[in-house]
Scaffold this active site. Structure first.
Site, PDB file in Angstrom:
ATOM      1  N   HIS A  51      61.193  57.215  52.962  1.00 21.30           N
ATOM      2  CA  HIS A  51      61.261  56.304  51.809  1.00 21.30           C
ATOM      3  C   HIS A  51      60.173  56.718  50.835  1.00 21.30           C
ATOM      4  O   HIS A  51      59.023  56.944  51.232  1.00 21.30           O
ATOM      5  CB  HIS A  51      61.058  54.856  52.281  1.00 21.30           C
ATOM      6  CG  HIS A  51      60.636  53.945  51.174  1.00 21.30           C
ATOM      7  ND1 HIS A  51      61.338  53.829  50.000  1.00 21.30           N
ATOM      8  CD2 HIS A  51      59.556  53.116  51.059  1.00 21.30           C
ATOM      9  CE1 HIS A  51      60.716  52.962  49.210  1.00 21.30           C
ATOM     10  NE2 HIS A  51      59.636  52.532  49.826  1.00 21.30           N
ATOM     11  N   ASN A  70      58.948  54.698  42.943  1.00 24.09           N
ATOM     12  CA  ASN A  70      59.429  54.055  44.172  1.00 24.09           C
ATOM     13  C   ASN A  70      60.627  53.164  43.798  1.00 24.09           C
ATOM     14  O   ASN A  70      60.458  52.177  43.094  1.00 24.09           O
ATOM     15  CB  ASN A  70      58.282  53.240  44.769  1.00 24.09           C
ATOM     16  CG  ASN A  70      58.658  52.460  46.013  1.00 24.09           C
ATOM     17  OD1 ASN A  70      59.825  52.214  46.277  1.00 24.09           O
ATOM     18  ND2 ASN A  70      57.660  52.044  46.768  1.00 24.09           N
ATOM     19  N   CYS A  76      62.180  47.795  51.080  1.00 21.92           N
ATOM     20  CA  CYS A  76      62.096  49.263  51.169  1.00 21.92           C
ATOM     21  C   CYS A  76      62.831  49.814  52.382  1.00 21.92           C
ATOM     22  O   CYS A  76      63.241  50.972  52.394  1.00 21.92           O
ATOM     23  CB  CYS A  76      60.638  49.710  51.202  1.00 21.92           C
ATOM     24  SG  CYS A  76      59.778  49.263  49.703  1.00 21.92           S
TER      25      CYS A  76
HETATM   26  O1  UT7 Z   1      57.370  50.786  49.013  1.00 21.90           O
HETATM   27  C1  UT7 Z   1      56.841  49.638  49.591  1.00 21.90           C
HETATM   28  C2  UT7 Z   1      55.584  49.896  50.236  1.00 21.90           C
HETATM   29  N1  UT7 Z   1      54.545  50.090  49.270  1.00 21.90           N
HETATM   30  C3  UT7 Z   1      53.636  51.004  49.482  1.00 21.90           C
HETATM   31  O2  UT7 Z   1      53.713  51.720  50.447  1.00 21.90           O
HETATM   32  C4  UT7 Z   1      52.428  51.071  48.565  1.00 21.90           C
HETATM   33  C5  UT7 Z   1      51.176  51.269  49.358  1.00 21.90           C
HETATM   34  N2  UT7 Z   1      49.967  51.251  48.566  1.00 21.90           N
HETATM   35  C6  UT7 Z   1      49.665  52.171  47.620  1.00 21.90           C
HETATM   36  O3  UT7 Z   1      50.467  53.036  47.363  1.00 21.90           O
HETATM   37  C7  UT7 Z   1      48.323  52.129  46.954  1.00 21.90           C
HETATM   38  O4  UT7 Z   1      47.539  51.134  47.574  1.00 21.90           O
HETATM   39  C8  UT7 Z   1      48.394  51.854  45.429  1.00 21.90           C
HETATM   40  C9  UT7 Z   1      48.965  53.081  44.713  1.00 21.90           C
HETATM   41  C10 UT7 Z   1      49.242  50.643  45.150  1.00 21.90           C
HETATM   42  C11 UT7 Z   1      47.014  51.598  44.854  1.00 21.90           C
HETATM   43  O5  UT7 Z   1      46.163  52.678  45.125  1.00 21.90           O
HETATM   44  P1  UT7 Z   1      44.728  52.427  45.760  1.00 21.90           P
HETATM   45  O6  UT7 Z   1      44.134  53.732  45.945  1.00 21.90           O
HETATM   46  O7  UT7 Z   1      44.902  51.557  46.977  1.00 21.90           O
HETATM   47  O8  UT7 Z   1      43.978  51.660  44.611  1.00 21.90           O
HETATM   48  P2  UT7 Z   1      43.319  50.192  44.578  1.00 21.90           P
HETATM   49  O9  UT7 Z   1      44.365  49.154  44.491  1.00 21.90           O
HETATM   50  O10 UT7 Z   1      42.297  50.101  45.659  1.00 21.90           O
HETATM   51  O11 UT7 Z   1      42.543  50.229  43.211  1.00 21.90           O
HETATM   52  C12 UT7 Z   1      41.469  51.163  42.955  1.00 21.90           C
HETATM   53  C13 UT7 Z   1      40.983  50.957  41.554  1.00 21.90           C
HETATM   54  C14 UT7 Z   1      40.651  49.491  41.224  1.00 21.90           C
HETATM   55  O12 UT7 Z   1      39.539  49.492  40.359  1.00 21.90           O
HETATM   56  P3  UT7 Z   1      38.049  49.204  40.909  1.00 21.90           P
HETATM   57  O13 UT7 Z   1      38.134  47.833  41.526  1.00 21.90           O
HETATM   58  O14 UT7 Z   1      37.789  50.277  41.922  1.00 21.90           O
HETATM   59  O15 UT7 Z   1      37.224  49.281  39.689  1.00 21.90           O
HETATM   60  C15 UT7 Z   1      41.871  49.015  40.475  1.00 21.90           C
HETATM   61  O16 UT7 Z   1      41.580  47.955  39.595  1.00 21.90           O
HETATM   62  O17 UT7 Z   1      41.989  51.340  40.608  1.00 21.90           O
HETATM   63  C16 UT7 Z   1      42.246  50.264  39.704  1.00 21.90           C
HETATM   64  N3  UT7 Z   1      43.666  50.271  39.326  1.00 21.90           N
HETATM   65  C17 UT7 Z   1      44.142  51.060  38.335  1.00 21.90           C
HETATM   66  N4  UT7 Z   1      43.544  51.888  37.463  1.00 21.90           N
HETATM   67  C18 UT7 Z   1      44.327  52.522  36.587  1.00 21.90           C
HETATM   68  C19 UT7 Z   1      44.689  49.614  39.911  1.00 21.90           C
HETATM   69  N5  UT7 Z   1      45.836  49.948  39.306  1.00 21.90           N
HETATM   70  C20 UT7 Z   1      45.539  50.826  38.327  1.00 21.90           C
HETATM   71  C21 UT7 Z   1      46.301  51.524  37.372  1.00 21.90           C
HETATM   72  N6  UT7 Z   1      45.666  52.356  36.529  1.00 21.90           N
HETATM   73  N7  UT7 Z   1      47.641  51.395  37.293  1.00 21.90           N
END
Ligand code: UT7
Length: 336
Positions: free
Chosen positions: A263, A293, A115
């Protein structure tokens, strides 16, 4: 000592639009979750048969940048190509671009900083121009993410975020000291390398071994892994840190920023930085809503669009900043 300036910008994204609803047909996800957590509404994916590859998209963006820079492709002294999704394991995409643009034996090098790839590539180009070694450097960021993502439930937290596309800039020696790229600032922290990574195929994870070790295919190291919340927390810290570092170096303050192009990792990250730095809406440009992204391509695509929309004018202070896998991060301070 010379200084470099951006003389031309270009971008390209595949025609194929993939909405959040389209993804919900492949995995257990939905438009509301994706928009709420990331701000993304749709992204572009290469479609089988459309002829696009990482190098091909890079060339399409580069041709626009070269035309806008009002130079000939034969004036390019060096190609710097940033990607985490090259067409081949080796050689890198840089030499493919040299061949596709039909430039006679100019050097080409690939930058592997995910990135932060475009900022690193820009910095490399800037150093070559500053020393006087080269006059015109073509910098490209391009990604084919859709070719390597897991579009099943297992990969849903990663695969909904990323999109395909390319952006390019022609850096040229500037005749006006004080105008152009004022400084670049690069950092890395390898202890977090595995928090956002793709292990193989690589020399440590070779294809026959991967298949032998995972006959059921349940622990597949050739899809990206991301510790999302850990990456998020580090990103918001490092983004603001490296922006302040760049401003300080040039005797500038946050209020002097005319345009910040972060980014496009996640709209929530950009909004967090905007709030932390107390920037107004017209001081920050985001287009992740349309493209997702696109890693090394996200800054040059956003920069090109901001410029095309007349949001960047001569004399403006433009700040580019990125954070990503490595971890690596960086910023560039530009007087347009
Ligand atoms: O560009 C390179 C650098 N990358 C970044 O900067 C990305 C940084 N991170 C993020 O943007 C976020 O952490 C994400 C968008 C990847 C994820 O969001 P989050 O708010 O951290 O969600 P999470 O991974 O903690 O997941 C929350 C819930 C989970 O369910 P439970 O365990 O709470 O029941 C996941 O299983 O959301 C669930 N989940 C989804 N639900 C629907 C994970 N992915 C999905 C999905 N659709 N695609």
């Amino acid at each position: 000592m010379y200084q470099s300036k951006i003389a031309g910008l270009g971008s390209y994204v595949p025609e194929n639009v993939v909405t959040n609803d389209d993804l919900s047909k492949l995995m257990d996800t939905n438009d509301a979750w994706i928009q709420e957590r990331t701000g993304i509404k749709e992204r572009r994916h290469i479609k089988k048969g459309d002829g696009n590859t990482t190098a091909v998209m890079g060339v399409k963006a580069a041709k626009i940048a070269i035309e806008r820079a009002k130079i000939s492709k034969d004036d390019i002294d060096l190609i710097v190509f940033a990607t985490l999704s090259p067409d081949l394991y080796f050689p890198g995409c840089g030499v493919q671009v040299q061949e596709m643009l039909d430039i006679n034996t100019c050097p080409a090098l690939d930058v592997r900083n995910q990135c932060s790839g475009f900022i690193y590539a820009l910095s490399v180009a800037d150093q070559f121009i500053k020393t006087g070694m080269y006059k015109n450097v073509l910098v490209i960021g391009s990604e084919n993410h859709s070719g390597g993502l897991d579009f099943t439930n297992r990969g849903r937290s990663v695969s909904v975020i990323f999109g395909d596309g390319a952006g390019a800039a022609v850096l040229t020696r500037s005749n006006h000291i004080g105008q152009g790229i004022l400084s670049t600032h690069l950092h890395s922290e390898g202890k977090h390398a595995m928090e956002l990574s793709l292990k193989g195929p690589s020399t440590l994870h070779w294809v026959p071994e991967i298949i032998a070790e995972n006959p059921q295919g349940d622990d597949i190291p050739y899809y990206p892994y991301m510790n999302g919340q850990f990456v998020f927390k580090n990103a918001i810290e490092r983004f603001s840190e490296v922006i302040h570092e760049g401003l300080k170096e040039n005797g500038l303050e946050v209020k002097d920023i005319n345009m910040l192009i972060p980014h496009q990792a996640n709209l929530r990250i950009s909004q967090f930085i905007q709030k932390k730095l107390k920037l107004s809406d017209d001081q920050v440009f985001n287009n992740i809503q349309k493209y997702g992204n696109t890693t090394a391509a996200s800054i040059p695509i956003a920069l090109t669009e901001a410029w095309e929309q007349g949001k960047i004018k001569d004399g403006d202070v433009v700040v580019l900043a990125a954070f990503g896998s490595g971890f690596t991060w960086g910023s560039a301070i530009i007087e347009w």
